[in-house]
Scaffold this active site. Structure first.
Site, short mmCIF file in Angstrom:
data_model
loop_
_atom_site.label_atom_id
_atom_site.label_comp_id
_atom_site.label_asym_id
_atom_site.label_seq_id
_atom_site.Cartn_x
_atom_site.Cartn_y
_atom_site.Cartn_z
N ARG A 24 0.85 -1.20 0.00
CA ARG A 24 0.00 0.00 0.00
C ARG A 24 0.87 1.24 0.00
NH1 ARG A 24 -4.45 -1.64 4.56
NH2 ARG A 24 -5.24 -3.48 3.49
N SER A 123 -7.96 -1.24 1.10
CA SER A 123 -8.90 -1.57 2.17
C SER A 123 -9.70 -0.36 2.66
CB SER A 123 -8.15 -2.24 3.32
OG SER A 123 -9.06 -2.77 4.26
N HIS A 124 -9.51 0.01 3.93
CA HIS A 124 -10.31 1.05 4.57
C HIS A 124 -9.65 2.43 4.45
CE1 HIS A 124 -7.32 -0.57 7.21
NE2 HIS A 124 -7.36 0.52 7.95
N ASP A 299 -16.32 -1.31 4.69
CA ASP A 299 -15.18 -0.48 4.29
C ASP A 299 -15.02 -0.53 2.77
OD1 ASP A 299 -14.23 -3.09 4.06
OD2 ASP A 299 -12.19 -2.56 4.65
N ASP A 301 -13.20 -2.19 0.55
CA ASP A 301 -13.22 -3.45 -0.19
C ASP A 301 -14.19 -4.47 0.40
OD1 ASP A 301 -11.59 -3.82 2.07
OD2 ASP A 301 -10.40 -5.38 1.11
N ASP A 303 -14.54 -6.01 3.23
CA ASP A 303 -14.20 -7.14 4.10
C ASP A 303 -14.41 -6.80 5.57
OD1 ASP A 303 -11.98 -5.46 4.36
OD2 ASP A 303 -10.50 -7.07 4.16
N ARG A 304 -14.60 -5.51 5.89
CA ARG A 304 -14.85 -5.11 7.28
C ARG A 304 -16.32 -4.75 7.47
NH1 ARG A 304 -9.52 -2.25 9.70
NH2 ARG A 304 -8.02 -3.42 8.47
N THR A 367 -2.22 -10.65 14.33
CA THR A 367 -3.08 -9.92 13.39
C THR A 367 -2.68 -10.29 11.97
OG1 THR A 367 -3.36 -8.12 14.96
CG2 THR A 367 -3.77 -7.61 12.65
N GLU A 386 -11.52 -10.19 14.37
CA GLU A 386 -10.50 -9.29 14.92
C GLU A 386 -11.16 -7.98 15.29
OE1 GLU A 386 -7.66 -9.46 11.70
OE2 GLU A 386 -8.79 -8.01 10.52
N SER A 388 -10.47 -5.06 14.64
CA SER A 388 -10.46 -3.98 13.64
C SER A 388 -11.60 -4.16 12.64
CB SER A 388 -9.10 -3.93 12.93
OG SER A 388 -8.75 -5.22 12.47
N LYS A 399 -11.77 -12.07 5.61
CA LYS A 399 -12.87 -11.57 6.43
C LYS A 399 -13.97 -11.11 5.48
CE LYS A 399 -9.91 -7.63 7.17
NZ LYS A 399 -8.73 -7.41 7.98
#
Length: 582
Positions: A24, A123-124, A299, A301, A303-304, A367, A386, A388, A399
């Protein structure tokens, strides 16, 4: 026309070390000449030849800025490296969990199956020309590349001299479904653009009882709100929640995917999901009407997830514990029982208590989702999570934000199945409070200090490790700060030996464990693209049902004071307050 393979000379570019979530960086870094190309070629070179030559690869992501250009580059490099076919979600969109599902479940029009994927996401983190971009590689089990592969990728980036690309291959139209075929020096190369949602929706329908969720959603007493924060979850929300489950379209917020996430920060927490938080009655002003019964956010993508009840926030640590406690009776996929449960080390011990009570195998891992993936591949774990805002199960190897929302809707549907015509529905808050009564409550908060000077962050962590060698000194600081806080009985750096492959992960977080079950955990996080993020986790266990209803920040205030004093947070970082509190 037969496309030609070009061999392009290049040189190593510094800083291409992928973390647990891939590589990233800011967009301006990725658009440097050869930057993306070097990383992609280094990945191909890290894989065994049969995973590349003649293989089928997925190339898609969360739709953030630069994704469309990256998809064309990776497609041309795939062709030049002997890949047989590339699958792309329509408009380049596939959520991270959907990519995992596609690798594991999808069969192409010619009977082919994918053996890996390049996922384009940060991600987020925010998107746009001046924001973040990211790339990671997932393996044939649908999960992130293990350390052995990511280490090889990094080593390759440090010595790379050339990459291969089919520069004369025309760009493929990724907005329309269909197969485009090209002739190359090694034979045919196909690009198949397919519907982003179908395979994922089919998988969800095989896990959950959509009919019982539909009954809940159709109840006039049940109201619902889902916020995709302009991330890729929007590509799934209408199909699942409106078309399959019958929710009103007005219950969807920010469900049009945008390259810059509408200028927002696509992180589903109380700080960044402002519109949803206000709608659920948790905002600063109370001018809005009656909040919905249930709210959730995703988020970038997808996954959260964040789960909210009416004027009520469910911590991710509680969420995974509650899903595990109710899975067998509420979710058909788990009706035969859970194989085991797992959480990341910084996540609260709420799941541990459920595992102990239900006599389930339990694992505490570092993690990084790949650690859960190992347990799942070995048949040891069904549900994991998790702190997060990541929750998931063994249906895929990532996730899965929408899965978590459907799990909660299933629990609500099960608790209310005899009650849909009654006076009042069993609410999210009722379920959580009942859980605390049964299992006790883990008061929990996380302080994030973002974009801290990397040198200062490392000094702070080194100081905390050194301090652990003298518990009397630690307890002197604790008692000198707050006499009402329990004493520290153990302090260490978390280390994990994987029960499946025997690998050892060291330096996974600094822990201070208190006599009453409280914990302080300090970690440096690698999910940002600049500076360092210090994460401080504060947890206190309360078994007495008469004391489980306190405000979380009030209950934790003494421990917070101790944590800031112990770490010399302000001295090392110059920060008087965290960037985000969750």
């Amino acid at each position: 026309m037969v496309f030609k393979v070009s061999r392009v000379e290049t040189k190593p570019i510094d800083g291409q070390k992928p973390g647990t979530s891939g590589l990233r960086k800011k967009v301006k870094v990725f658009i440097q000449p050869h930057y993306l190309h070097n990383f992609v070629q280094s990945t191909f070179n890290a894989l065994t030849p049969e995973k590349v030559r003649g293989a089928t690869l997925v190339v898609s992501g969360d739709g953030r800025y630069y994704s469309k250009d990256a998809i064309q580059i990776i497609t041309k490099m795939s062709a030049a490296n002997g890949v047989r076919r590339v699958w792309v979600g329509q408009n380049g969109l596939l959520s991270t969990p959907a990519v995992s599902a596609v690798i594991r479940e999808r069969v192409g029009v010619d009977g082919s199956r994918a053996s890996g994927a390049f996922i384009l996401t940060a991600s987020h983190n925010p998107g746009g020309p001046h924001e973040d971009f990211g790339i990671k590689y997932n393996m044939e089990n649908g999960g992130p590349a293990p350390e052995g592969i990511t280490d090889k990728i990094y080593e390759n980036t440090k010595t790379i001299k050339e990459y291969f690309i089919a520069e004369d291959l025309p760009d493929v139209d990724i907005s329309a479904e269909g197969v485009t075929s090209f002739a190359g020096p090694e034979g045919q190369f196909d690009v198949e653009v397919f519907d982003s949602a179908s395979d994922y929706v089919k998988l969800m329908k095989s896990i959950f009882d959509f009919e019982s969720i539909r009954k809940l959603i159709s109840s006039p007493k049940f109201t619902f709100c889902y916020d995709a924060l302009h991330g890729v979850a929007g590509a799934y929300a209408k199909r699942i929640f409106v078309e399959e489950l019958g929710a009103q379209e007005s219950s969807l917020l920010n469900c049009i995917p945008k390259e810059d996430f509408g200028g927002g920060h696509p992180d589903p927490n109380l700080t960044y999901a402002k519109e949803l938080v206000a709608r659920m009655g948790l905002g600063k002003s109370s001018s809005q009407g009656e909040p919905p019964e249930f709210g959730a956010a995703a988020d970038g993508d997808a996954d959260r997830n964040m789960i909210l009840g009416k004027r009520f926030f469910v911590t991710p640590s509680d969420s995974v514990a509650i899903i595990a406690a109710n899975a067998v009776e509420s979710i058909p996929y788990f009706s035969a029982g859970l194989k085991g449960v797992a959480r990341s080390m910084p996540t609260s011990a709420a799941l541990d208590v459920v595992a102990k009570n239900l006599n389930l195998k339990f694992f505490e891992v570092p993690t990084g989702w790949k650690f859960f993936g190992n347990l799942m591949d070995a048949g040891l774990c069904s549900v994991c999570g998790e702190e997060s805002f990541g929750t998931g199960s063994d249906h895929i190897r990532e996730k899965d934000g929408i899965w978590a929302v459907l799990a909660w809707l299933s629990i609500l549907a099960h608790k209310n199945k005899e009650n849909l015509g009654g006076e009042k529905l069993v609410s999210v808050e009722d379920i959580v409070r009942q859980h605390w009564t049964t299992y006790g409550r883990h008061y929990y908060t996380r302080y994030d200090y973002e974009n801290v000077d990397a040198g200062a962050a490392k000094e702070l962590m080194a100081y905390l490790v050194k301090l652990q060698s003298s518990l009397p000194e630690v307890n002197e600081i604790v008692k000198g700060t707050r006499s009402d806080v329990s004493k520290v009985v153990n302090a260490d750096e978390f280390e994990y030996k994987d029960p499946v492959d025997g690998s050892i992960s060291k330096h996974q977080g600094i822990r201070y464990l208190f006599e009453d079950g409280s914990r302080l955990v300090f970690r440096l996080s690698g999910t940002g693209s600049e500076g360092a993020t210090i994460r401080l986790y504060i947890e206190q266990y309360e078994k007495d049902p008469s004391k489980t209803g306190r405000d979380s920040q009030d209950a934790l205030a003494p421990l917070v004071e101790v944590a800031l004093k112990l770490s010399k947070m302000q001295e090392f970082t110059g920060r008087t307050a965290p960037t985000v509190i969750t």
